[in-house]
Design a protein around this motif. Sequence first.
Motif, PDB file in Angstrom:
ATOM      1  N   ALA A  35     138.064  -6.644  14.904  1.00 50.62           N
ATOM      2  CA  ALA A  35     137.628  -6.567  13.503  1.00 50.62           C
ATOM      3  C   ALA A  35     138.307  -7.654  12.678  1.00 50.62           C
ATOM      4  CB  ALA A  35     137.946  -5.192  12.933  1.00 50.62           C
ATOM      5  N   GLU A  36     139.570  -7.833  12.935  1.00 48.45           N
ATOM      6  CA  GLU A  36     140.333  -8.850  12.212  1.00 48.45           C
ATOM      7  C   GLU A  36     139.767 -10.252  12.472  1.00 48.45           C
ATOM      8  OE1 GLU A  36     144.776  -9.843  12.888  1.00 48.45           O
ATOM      9  OE2 GLU A  36     144.540  -7.654  12.594  1.00 48.45           O
ATOM     10  N   LYS A  37     139.360 -10.476  13.732  1.00 48.35           N
ATOM     11  CA  LYS A  37     138.902 -11.813  14.105  1.00 48.35           C
ATOM     12  C   LYS A  37     137.552 -12.181  13.516  1.00 48.35           C
ATOM     13  CE  LYS A  37     141.513 -12.967  18.121  1.00 48.35           C
ATOM     14  NZ  LYS A  37     141.745 -12.581  19.510  1.00 48.35           N
ATOM     15  N   VAL A  38     136.739 -11.182  13.177  1.00 50.56           N
ATOM     16  CA  VAL A  38     135.425 -11.518  12.629  1.00 50.56           C
ATOM     17  C   VAL A  38     135.366 -11.279  11.126  1.00 50.56           C
ATOM     18  CG1 VAL A  38     134.271 -10.982  14.789  1.00 50.56           C
ATOM     19  CG2 VAL A  38     134.414  -9.224  13.019  1.00 50.56           C
ATOM     20  N   TYR A  39     136.438 -10.759  10.567  1.00 48.04           N
ATOM     21  CA  TYR A  39     136.410 -10.428   9.141  1.00 48.04           C
ATOM     22  C   TYR A  39     136.541 -11.692   8.304  1.00 48.04           C
ATOM     23  CZ  TYR A  39     137.469  -8.180   4.700  1.00 48.04           C
ATOM     24  OH  TYR A  39     137.430  -7.772   3.392  1.00 48.04           O
ATOM     25  N   VAL A  40     135.519 -11.944   7.514  1.00 46.36           N
ATOM     26  CA  VAL A  40     135.574 -13.049   6.567  1.00 46.36           C
ATOM     27  C   VAL A  40     135.581 -12.393   5.189  1.00 46.36           C
ATOM     28  CG1 VAL A  40     134.414 -15.116   5.722  1.00 46.36           C
ATOM     29  CG2 VAL A  40     134.365 -14.575   8.161  1.00 46.36           C
ATOM     30  N   ALA A  41     136.686 -12.486   4.520  1.00 47.19           N
ATOM     31  CA  ALA A  41     136.875 -11.741   3.273  1.00 47.19           C
ATOM     32  C   ALA A  41     135.858 -12.170   2.226  1.00 47.19           C
ATOM     33  CB  ALA A  41     138.290 -11.970   2.749  1.00 47.19           C
ATOM     34  N   PRO A  42     135.479 -11.273   1.316  1.00 48.53           N
ATOM     35  CA  PRO A  42     134.546 -11.631   0.249  1.00 48.53           C
ATOM     36  C   PRO A  42     135.022 -12.896  -0.463  1.00 48.53           C
ATOM     37  CG  PRO A  42     134.980  -9.283   0.192  1.00 48.53           C
ATOM     38  CD  PRO A  42     135.894  -9.858   1.234  1.00 48.53           C
ATOM     39  N   GLY A  43     134.095 -13.822  -0.653  1.00 43.92           N
ATOM     40  CA  GLY A  43     134.449 -15.060  -1.333  1.00 43.92           C
ATOM     41  C   GLY A  43     134.955 -16.142  -0.397  1.00 43.92           C
ATOM     42  N   LYS A  44     135.168 -15.786   0.876  1.00 45.56           N
ATOM     43  CA  LYS A  44     135.607 -16.800   1.850  1.00 45.56           C
ATOM     44  C   LYS A  44     134.412 -17.284   2.680  1.00 45.56           C
ATOM     45  CE  LYS A  44     140.213 -16.881   1.413  1.00 45.56           C
ATOM     46  NZ  LYS A  44     140.209 -16.988  -0.066  1.00 45.56           N
ATOM     47  N   TYR A  45     134.536 -18.488   3.213  1.00 44.90           N
ATOM     48  CA  TYR A  45     133.457 -19.044   4.024  1.00 44.90           C
ATOM     49  C   TYR A  45     133.677 -18.776   5.504  1.00 44.90           C
ATOM     50  CZ  TYR A  45     132.192 -21.960  -0.026  1.00 44.90           C
ATOM     51  OH  TYR A  45     131.811 -22.416  -1.251  1.00 44.90           O
ATOM     52  N   ASP A  46     132.550 -18.763   6.210  1.00 44.73           N
ATOM     53  CA  ASP A  46     132.623 -18.747   7.666  1.00 44.73           C
ATOM     54  C   ASP A  46     133.078 -20.106   8.172  1.00 44.73           C
ATOM     55  OD1 ASP A  46     131.663 -16.258   9.092  1.00 44.73           O
ATOM     56  OD2 ASP A  46     130.106 -16.432   7.556  1.00 44.73           O
ATOM     57  N   GLU A  47     133.563 -20.102   9.402  1.00 46.04           N
ATOM     58  CA  GLU A  47     134.088 -21.329  10.001  1.00 46.04           C
ATOM     59  C   GLU A  47     132.980 -22.171  10.641  1.00 46.04           C
ATOM     60  OE1 GLU A  47     136.690 -20.202  13.182  1.00 46.04           O
ATOM     61  OE2 GLU A  47     137.405 -22.246  13.534  1.00 46.04           O
ATOM     62  N   ILE A  48     131.904 -21.486  11.032  1.00 43.90           N
ATOM     63  CA  ILE A  48     130.880 -22.118  11.872  1.00 43.90           C
ATOM     64  C   ILE A  48     129.487 -21.838  11.309  1.00 43.90           C
ATOM     65  CG2 ILE A  48     129.854 -22.039  14.203  1.00 43.90           C
ATOM     66  CD1 ILE A  48     132.683 -23.006  14.438  1.00 43.90           C
ATOM     67  N   TYR A  49     128.607 -22.841  11.376  1.00 37.31           N
ATOM     68  CA  TYR A  49     127.174 -22.616  11.181  1.00 37.31           C
ATOM     69  C   TYR A  49     126.559 -22.341  12.551  1.00 37.31           C
ATOM     70  CZ  TYR A  49     126.764 -24.737   6.440  1.00 37.31           C
ATOM     71  OH  TYR A  49     126.833 -25.035   5.112  1.00 37.31           O
TER      72      TYR A  49
END
Length: 665
Positions: A35-49
């Motif tokens: 869960a921690e590894k896929v959690y992108v907090a609100p307002g944060k961007y993903d690392e990958i398209y």
Amino acid sequence: MKSSKLFGISAFAVLATIISCKPKGTETAVSGDAAEKVYVAPGKYDEIYNFVSGGFNGQMNVYGLPSGRLLKVVPIFSVNPENGYGFNEETKPMLETSHGFIPWDDQHHLELSQTNGEQDGRWIFANANNTPRVARVNLKTFRTEEIIELPNSAGNHSSPFITENTEYVVAGTRFAVPTDDMNGDVPINSFKQNFKGVISFIGVNKDSGDMDLRFQIEAPGVNFDLSHAGKGKSHGWFFFSCYNSEQANSLLEVNASQNDKDFIMAVNWKKAEEYLKAGKGRKVKTQYAHNKFDESTQTATSKMEQEVTVLSAKELKDICYFMPTPKSPHGCDVDPTGEYIVGSGKLAALIPVHSFTKMLKAIKNKEFAGEYDGIPILKYESTLYGEVQKPGLGPLHTEFDGKGNAYTSFFVSSEVVKWDIKSLKVLDRQPTFYSVGHLMVVGGDTKKPFGKYLVAYNKITKDRFLPTGPELTQSAQLFDISGDKMKLLLDFPTFGEPHYAQAMPASLIKDKQLKFYKIADNKHPYATKGEAESKVVRQGNKVHVYMTSIRSHFAPDNIEGIKVGDEVYFHVTNLEQDWDVPHGFAIKGNQNAELLIMPGETCTLKWIPKKAGMFPMYCTDFCSALHQEMQGYVRVSPAGSSTPLTYSNKKGQFLLSFFFIKSKN
Ligand code: RUQ
Ligand code: CUA
């Protein structure tokens, strides 16, 4: 090459009995820190398209990783009710073909443009499988800019794979067919004699990205399935898997599964280029559409091309070679060094790995096992580097992490298997839920994979998501591949059926996005660059409405004097010069669609009112506090009536909307 019938039959028995088997360990598959590894907090961007093919919906879907959040559906080969693609007058020509307008196709594979074998973040290419076409999408706008149709082809599956500097996009025909200059009206059982397997080389202009069908190669009538370009040392070659070397034309399920080995066809495209230059091709008269979207006029045009140059692999003996590959190979993947060519035989119990170096040597020493329809067959032992033993059942596709590991998807045993390219030893296997088709490592088919994540794209998801009637979602499963063992992190549903996908670090393109179209650069012939220029012009029964939209009104907003049977064109220019402020446009009873107009852009909706009355129109995108006020009326009078043509620009509202623009910014 003929196998014992036994093998064919037993392979099917095996397939039939295990097709429904479920992998073990469903409950324990996800580890504690997932869960921690896929959690992108609100307002944060993903690392990958992550760009994922839409399969039978004809679109491309863009997700963020590791969150699995859907960011955008980019329409390519199907009309799209979200933004009017294929509905508005500007983009309709994009879906023209030699068969006329086609609103819905089937999209399987995607490939990001590369420079020197690495992703360069400029374009992504897509194939249309049914009516053969290749498209180019601009990654600055996420819009489809160009579509080229492919003559002499049917079922454009082994496409759109590219060479390491995006010199070419290739496409192989899945269905062998009579070429367009032959009479196709022949008995189907004349397959062996009349049907050809044609592969296309589409040139790509390195600055503009413009495509042109440079040449085709006519090969024997087999079914080309997938392909990948050589890279590094094997740059200059292309590899295509094919099945149905039996050249069966009915009940392929059984009849195209007789031979122990089919082929990977190696194509020396540099050599083919030489023959092309030397005038060795034959000009074939045909018709294929070439559609381009011009960013300055924001309008697409469709042109019908008339001719293509075809090189014969049979006559020009040294451009194509067959490498025997067990058994009905699907995926055809080249490792980051360009040395290893992996064929994934759907019915094979092992994974063969060919060596490029050995292949060149075998060609030089003429280590041939005969010919297939005039094309030399190299000896299996001569090109084989080795075989991965007992990898799993039903191998489909292989990707690489750049650290010497390969990852293969197994449809039947429903798993992803990691193996070492040099030692050919299996290192790890993880179940997928269920029946994985394609898989993808970030940058996994380039010279420099980014690694870190692997995504499995699954065909079946029974019991994984809330059920939704007779059709359940397909899915993607994200794995962390940074350690020795693959770790399942996340399931997320996909839109349409995912086949191949591509992914790249977001940093490559996220700061290069076009934010709006400059109104000053808008060369659309019906652009209205300010409210004062808005007007309604009648030319016979055609009425052109030069309309503007800005928060929160249209100009003009009331029109009278339209008559039943008129052809009304609403050319709506969005005057906003700010990121992400589209306006919509809809009018009651319109049988076409709506518009969604980007800032600075002009879009046209064609409307033919069928009856007299009052027709409200409004903005469909909640653009401001007074979005609901963004509306107007069109009065339609009976045909032949004498209602004068009038329209109003509500100048009085101008100040008000100005106030709201300010307050929103
Ligand atoms: S395919 S699931 Cu259309 Cu690429 Cu292999
Ligand atoms: Cu413009 Cu709502």
